[in-house]
Scaffold this motif. Sequence first.
Motif, PDB file in Angstrom:
ATOM      1  N   ASN A 120       0.867  -1.173   0.000  1.00 46.04           N
ATOM      2  CA  ASN A 120       0.000   0.000   0.000  1.00 46.04           C
ATOM      3  C   ASN A 120       0.903   1.223   0.000  1.00 46.04           C
ATOM      4  O   ASN A 120       1.938   1.229   0.659  1.00 46.04           O
ATOM      5  N   GLU A 121       0.514   2.247  -0.750  1.00 47.42           N
ATOM      6  CA  GLU A 121       1.333   3.454  -0.760  1.00 47.42           C
ATOM      7  C   GLU A 121       0.463   4.686  -0.883  1.00 47.42           C
ATOM      8  O   GLU A 121      -0.666   4.623  -1.378  1.00 47.42           O
ATOM      9  N   SER A 122       0.996   5.770  -0.401  1.00 48.02           N
ATOM     10  CA  SER A 122       0.338   7.060  -0.497  1.00 48.02           C
ATOM     11  C   SER A 122       1.418   8.109  -0.687  1.00 48.02           C
ATOM     12  O   SER A 122       2.419   8.098   0.030  1.00 48.02           O
ATOM     13  N   GLY A 132       5.094  10.911   1.850  1.00 49.09           N
ATOM     14  CA  GLY A 132       4.149   9.801   1.880  1.00 49.09           C
ATOM     15  C   GLY A 132       4.725   8.588   2.579  1.00 49.09           C
ATOM     16  O   GLY A 132       5.673   8.687   3.360  1.00 49.09           O
TER      17      GLY A 132
END
Length: 172
Positions: A120-122, A132
């Motif tokens: 998961n990444e942001s 992020g």
Amino acid sequence: SGDLELDPMEVETVVRVQMKSQQRSMWDDFFGNFKDVPHKMVSNKAIVKVKPLPAANKPNDFSGVAGNFKMDVKLDKTETNVDDPITLSIKISGDGNVKMIEKPSFELPKDFDVFDPKTNESAAKRGNTITGYKTFDFLLIPRRPGEFKVPSFSFNYFDLNKKDYVRHTSPE
């Protein structure tokens, strides 16, 4: 590193132009007479000067990422039964291109099955900085009883503030 040239950007759009008519009517003053005209805009090319990273002290397992990061590692439980899964969560967060961060590599005893992580990444741009996080959730399944250690592993990057390579190492 060096002088990198960015190609010009092009945008095709439609521009609304007011037309002057030969014959004037009372409606021209109210509604106006317009025509949509295709228009192409082209930027100038850009030159970006990219500094090389120092070769001195460069770790063999350098991640290729530059910025300022921290790494958090945790297990969802430290006791389990045979064939009962454990989740190893690794979160790398901070300022820099988090999309470039690759999954950490480590080796568990052969008595464990390890599955590819759920990732998961942001990332968001704030001013001139990209900030992020990226998480990796590994599913670990013990196949025999005993006491085992998840080995230590590391993530290293080039710290733009310190102008040096930084290594974060997980505990066992």
